[in-house]
Design a protein around this motif. Structure first.
Motif, PDB file in Angstrom:
ATOM      1  N   SER A  17       0.849  -1.199   0.000  1.00  0.00           N
ATOM      2  CA  SER A  17       0.000   0.000   0.000  1.00  0.00           C
ATOM      3  C   SER A  17       0.878   1.240   0.000  1.00  0.00           C
ATOM      4  CB  SER A  17      -0.946   0.014   1.207  1.00  0.00           C
ATOM      5  OG  SER A  17      -0.218   0.185   2.392  1.00  0.00           O
ATOM      6  N   ARG A  18       0.383   2.264  -0.663  1.00  0.00           N
ATOM      7  CA  ARG A  18       1.048   3.565  -0.681  1.00  0.00           C
ATOM      8  C   ARG A  18       0.202   4.506   0.169  1.00  0.00           C
ATOM      9  NH1 ARG A  18       2.607   3.826  -7.116  1.00  0.00           N
ATOM     10  NH2 ARG A  18       1.158   2.131  -7.338  1.00  0.00           N
ATOM     11  N   VAL A  19       0.848   5.140   1.138  1.00  0.00           N
ATOM     12  CA  VAL A  19       0.167   6.070   2.031  1.00  0.00           C
ATOM     13  C   VAL A  19       0.820   7.434   1.841  1.00  0.00           C
ATOM     14  CG1 VAL A  19      -0.395   6.586   4.435  1.00  0.00           C
ATOM     15  CG2 VAL A  19      -0.247   4.197   3.676  1.00  0.00           C
ATOM     16  N   ARG A  20      -0.025   8.441   1.612  1.00  0.00           N
ATOM     17  CA  ARG A  20       0.521   9.788   1.423  1.00  0.00           C
ATOM     18  C   ARG A  20       1.355  10.171   2.631  1.00  0.00           C
ATOM     19  NH1 ARG A  20      -0.469  13.497  -2.298  1.00  0.00           N
ATOM     20  NH2 ARG A  20      -2.358  12.496  -3.009  1.00  0.00           N
ATOM     21  N   SER A  21       2.549  10.668   2.392  1.00  0.00           N
ATOM     22  CA  SER A  21       3.465  11.060   3.458  1.00  0.00           C
ATOM     23  C   SER A  21       2.886  12.225   4.252  1.00  0.00           C
ATOM     24  CB  SER A  21       4.816  11.458   2.865  1.00  0.00           C
ATOM     25  OG  SER A  21       5.635  12.036   3.847  1.00  0.00           O
ATOM     26  N   ALA A  22       3.019  12.163   5.554  1.00  0.00           N
ATOM     27  CA  ALA A  22       2.537  13.235   6.432  1.00  0.00           C
ATOM     28  C   ALA A  22       3.419  14.474   6.317  1.00  0.00           C
ATOM     29  CB  ALA A  22       2.505  12.752   7.879  1.00  0.00           C
ATOM     30  N   THR A  23       4.683  14.289   5.924  1.00  0.00           N
ATOM     31  CA  THR A  23       5.622  15.410   5.864  1.00  0.00           C
ATOM     32  C   THR A  23       5.808  15.970   4.459  1.00  0.00           C
ATOM     33  OG1 THR A  23       7.478  13.874   5.664  1.00  0.00           O
ATOM     34  CG2 THR A  23       6.890  14.620   7.891  1.00  0.00           C
ATOM     35  N   ASP A  24       5.531  15.176   3.430  1.00  0.00           N
ATOM     36  CA  ASP A  24       5.714  15.628   2.047  1.00  0.00           C
ATOM     37  C   ASP A  24       4.571  15.084   1.204  1.00  0.00           C
ATOM     38  OD1 ASP A  24       6.489  16.265  -0.523  1.00  0.00           O
ATOM     39  OD2 ASP A  24       8.442  15.264  -0.416  1.00  0.00           O
ATOM     40  N   ARG A  25       3.619  15.943   0.892  1.00  0.00           N
ATOM     41  CA  ARG A  25       2.417  15.488   0.177  1.00  0.00           C
ATOM     42  C   ARG A  25       2.715  14.983  -1.236  1.00  0.00           C
ATOM     43  NH1 ARG A  25      -2.077  19.958   1.018  1.00  0.00           N
ATOM     44  NH2 ARG A  25      -1.191  20.411  -1.012  1.00  0.00           N
ATOM     45  N   ARG A  26       3.905  15.261  -1.762  1.00  0.00           N
ATOM     46  CA  ARG A  26       4.270  14.769  -3.090  1.00  0.00           C
ATOM     47  C   ARG A  26       4.788  13.342  -3.037  1.00  0.00           C
ATOM     48  NH1 ARG A  26       8.771  18.843  -4.225  1.00  0.00           N
ATOM     49  NH2 ARG A  26       8.975  18.380  -2.027  1.00  0.00           N
ATOM     50  N   SER A  27       4.988  12.820  -1.849  1.00  0.00           N
ATOM     51  CA  SER A  27       5.619  11.513  -1.702  1.00  0.00           C
ATOM     52  C   SER A  27       4.670  10.543  -0.994  1.00  0.00           C
ATOM     53  CB  SER A  27       6.921  11.737  -0.943  1.00  0.00           C
ATOM     54  OG  SER A  27       7.241  10.730  -0.100  1.00  0.00           O
ATOM     55  N   HIS A  28       4.924   9.267  -1.202  1.00  0.00           N
ATOM     56  CA  HIS A  28       4.131   8.213  -0.561  1.00  0.00           C
ATOM     57  C   HIS A  28       5.031   7.315   0.264  1.00  0.00           C
ATOM     58  CE1 HIS A  28       1.403   9.313  -3.871  1.00  0.00           C
ATOM     59  NE2 HIS A  28       0.465   8.979  -3.015  1.00  0.00           N
ATOM     60  N   ALA A  29       4.544   6.908   1.426  1.00  0.00           N
ATOM     61  CA  ALA A  29       5.229   5.931   2.262  1.00  0.00           C
ATOM     62  C   ALA A  29       4.720   4.547   1.857  1.00  0.00           C
ATOM     63  CB  ALA A  29       4.930   6.197   3.732  1.00  0.00           C
ATOM     64  N   LEU A  30       5.628   3.608   1.729  1.00  0.00           N
ATOM     65  CA  LEU A  30       5.278   2.265   1.272  1.00  0.00           C
ATOM     66  C   LEU A  30       5.210   1.307   2.460  1.00  0.00           C
ATOM     67  CD1 LEU A  30       7.633   2.155  -1.826  1.00  0.00           C
ATOM     68  CD2 LEU A  30       5.176   2.646  -1.789  1.00  0.00           C
ATOM     69  N   HIS A  31       4.176   0.479   2.447  1.00  0.00           N
ATOM     70  CA  HIS A  31       3.969  -0.510   3.506  1.00  0.00           C
ATOM     71  C   HIS A  31       3.478  -1.802   2.874  1.00  0.00           C
ATOM     72  CE1 HIS A  31       4.225   2.458   6.775  1.00  0.00           C
ATOM     73  NE2 HIS A  31       3.638   3.278   5.914  1.00  0.00           N
ATOM     74  N   LEU A  32       3.811  -2.915   3.500  1.00  0.00           N
ATOM     75  CA  LEU A  32       3.185  -4.174   3.116  1.00  0.00           C
ATOM     76  C   LEU A  32       1.810  -4.219   3.757  1.00  0.00           C
ATOM     77  CD1 LEU A  32       6.061  -6.790   3.614  1.00  0.00           C
ATOM     78  CD2 LEU A  32       5.339  -5.679   1.490  1.00  0.00           C
ATOM     79  N   THR A  33       0.847  -4.740   3.040  1.00  0.00           N
ATOM     80  CA  THR A  33      -0.469  -4.969   3.620  1.00  0.00           C
ATOM     81  C   THR A  33      -0.389  -6.234   4.475  1.00  0.00           C
ATOM     82  OG1 THR A  33      -1.145  -6.347   1.766  1.00  0.00           O
ATOM     83  CG2 THR A  33      -1.608  -3.962   1.585  1.00  0.00           C
ATOM     84  N   ALA A  34      -1.440  -6.529   5.202  1.00  0.00           N
ATOM     85  CA  ALA A  34      -1.476  -7.782   5.974  1.00  0.00           C
ATOM     86  C   ALA A  34      -1.290  -8.962   5.024  1.00  0.00           C
ATOM     87  CB  ALA A  34      -2.792  -7.896   6.734  1.00  0.00           C
ATOM     88  N   ARG A  35      -1.960  -8.899   3.898  1.00  0.00           N
ATOM     89  CA  ARG A  35      -1.814  -9.955   2.888  1.00  0.00           C
ATOM     90  C   ARG A  35      -0.377  -9.990   2.360  1.00  0.00           C
ATOM     91  NH1 ARG A  35      -5.287 -10.459  -2.701  1.00  0.00           N
ATOM     92  NH2 ARG A  35      -4.415 -12.454  -3.319  1.00  0.00           N
ATOM     93  N   GLY A  36       0.232  -8.820   2.198  1.00  0.00           N
ATOM     94  CA  GLY A  36       1.612  -8.735   1.721  1.00  0.00           C
ATOM     95  C   GLY A  36       2.594  -9.348   2.704  1.00  0.00           C
ATOM     96  N   ARG A  37       2.389  -9.126   3.999  1.00  0.00           N
ATOM     97  CA  ARG A  37       3.274  -9.717   5.010  1.00  0.00           C
ATOM     98  C   ARG A  37       3.165 -11.245   4.999  1.00  0.00           C
ATOM     99  NH1 ARG A  37       1.416  -5.102   7.546  1.00  0.00           N
ATOM    100  NH2 ARG A  37      -0.224  -6.229   8.667  1.00  0.00           N
ATOM    101  N   THR A  38       1.945 -11.739   4.878  1.00  0.00           N
ATOM    102  CA  THR A  38       1.741 -13.192   4.807  1.00  0.00           C
ATOM    103  C   THR A  38       2.381 -13.754   3.541  1.00  0.00           C
ATOM    104  OG1 THR A  38      -0.335 -13.003   6.017  1.00  0.00           O
ATOM    105  CG2 THR A  38      -0.016 -15.012   4.721  1.00  0.00           C
ATOM    106  N   ALA A  39       2.164 -13.072   2.429  1.00  0.00           N
ATOM    107  CA  ALA A  39       2.728 -13.526   1.159  1.00  0.00           C
ATOM    108  C   ALA A  39       4.251 -13.500   1.198  1.00  0.00           C
ATOM    109  CB  ALA A  39       2.206 -12.656   0.015  1.00  0.00           C
ATOM    110  N   LEU A  40       4.830 -12.439   1.754  1.00  0.00           N
ATOM    111  CA  LEU A  40       6.289 -12.331   1.806  1.00  0.00           C
ATOM    112  C   LEU A  40       6.891 -13.485   2.603  1.00  0.00           C
ATOM    113  CD1 LEU A  40       8.851 -10.850   1.026  1.00  0.00           C
ATOM    114  CD2 LEU A  40       8.528  -9.367   3.027  1.00  0.00           C
ATOM    115  N   ALA A  41       6.237 -13.909   3.647  1.00  0.00           N
ATOM    116  CA  ALA A  41       6.734 -15.059   4.419  1.00  0.00           C
ATOM    117  C   ALA A  41       6.791 -16.301   3.527  1.00  0.00           C
ATOM    118  CB  ALA A  41       5.848 -15.309   5.641  1.00  0.00           C
ATOM    119  N   GLN A  42       5.759 -16.486   2.716  1.00  0.00           N
ATOM    120  CA  GLN A  42       5.749 -17.622   1.786  1.00  0.00           C
ATOM    121  C   GLN A  42       6.817 -17.437   0.716  1.00  0.00           C
ATOM    122  OE1 GLN A  42       2.186 -18.175  -0.557  1.00  0.00           O
ATOM    123  NE2 GLN A  42       2.727 -20.281  -1.049  1.00  0.00           N
ATOM    124  N   PHE A  43       6.961 -16.224   0.196  1.00  0.00           N
ATOM    125  CA  PHE A  43       7.973 -15.949  -0.833  1.00  0.00           C
ATOM    126  C   PHE A  43       9.370 -16.243  -0.288  1.00  0.00           C
ATOM    127  CE2 PHE A  43       5.107 -12.286  -2.581  1.00  0.00           C
ATOM    128  CZ  PHE A  43       4.169 -13.211  -3.008  1.00  0.00           C
TER     129      PHE A  43
END
Length: 178
Positions: A121-147
């Motif tokens: 998921s991309r979340v708009r940065s609280a400090t720079d509205r032109r940038s996005h903070a990247l996070h794994l979703t819950a599904r992404g964390r589960t998938a990454l463990a399998q990967f």
């Protein structure tokens, strides 16, 4: 877990390789697989070029990685991006692109794909509205463990191919470039 990661029909096939055809065939990444007759063709100075040997090894590495992770439909670059995001939640797209040496436009396309699969998921940065903070979703964390489990299997294939000690030496040598 059934809804979190869709297994493709390719997964049903075993990891065993089919015998190489007699004619040249595209390897899927722009390279051709040599047939038995190609082994008679001399490489001359190429045999002593590190770049040539590294490129041929890279082709083998990518083909094995893709084959080993085919069931979860993840590519080497997608795995790298998810691994870095998982280890550093909140990084900007620019930071990920720089750290992994990925062209920004290519990373945007890759993130679109991972976001569409609900892995990142991309979340708009609280400090720079032109940038996005990247996070794994819950599904992404589960998938990454399998990967990661499948990537470990791939690394075992590498060790089988070149030997465990040589794999460790190779990682040590290549660490100067990471």
């Amino acid at each position: 877990m059934t809804e979190s990661i869709h297994v493709s029909n390719r997964a049903a096939k075993s990891r065993a390789e089919t015998p190489a055809p007699r004619s040249r065939k595209r390897a899927g990444n722009g390279a051709s697989r040599p047939d038995a007759g190609d082994l008679d063709i001399g490489l001359d100075a190429l045999a002593g070029h590190a770049g040539y040997a590294v490129r041929r090894f890279q082709i083998w590495i990518f083909q094995d990685f893709i084959r080993t992770l085919a069931a979860v439909d993840i590519r080497p670059t997608q795995y790298s991006v998810m691994t870095v995001i998982g280890a550093n939640p909140g990084l900007s797209q620019m930071a990920v692109a720089k750290r992994l040496g990925i062209e920004r436009a290519r990373l945007v396309h890759l993130l679109d794909s991972l976001e569409h699969r609900d892995l990142v998921s991309r979340v708009r940065s609280a400090t720079d509205r032109r940038s996005h903070a990247l996070h794994l979703t819950a599904r992404g964390r589960t998938a990454l463990a399998q990967f990661r489990r499948l990537a470990a299997e791939h690394e075992r294939h590498v060790a089988e191919k070149i030997g465990k000690e040589n794999r460790e030496k190779l990682l040590q040598i290549l660490s100067a470039f990471t």
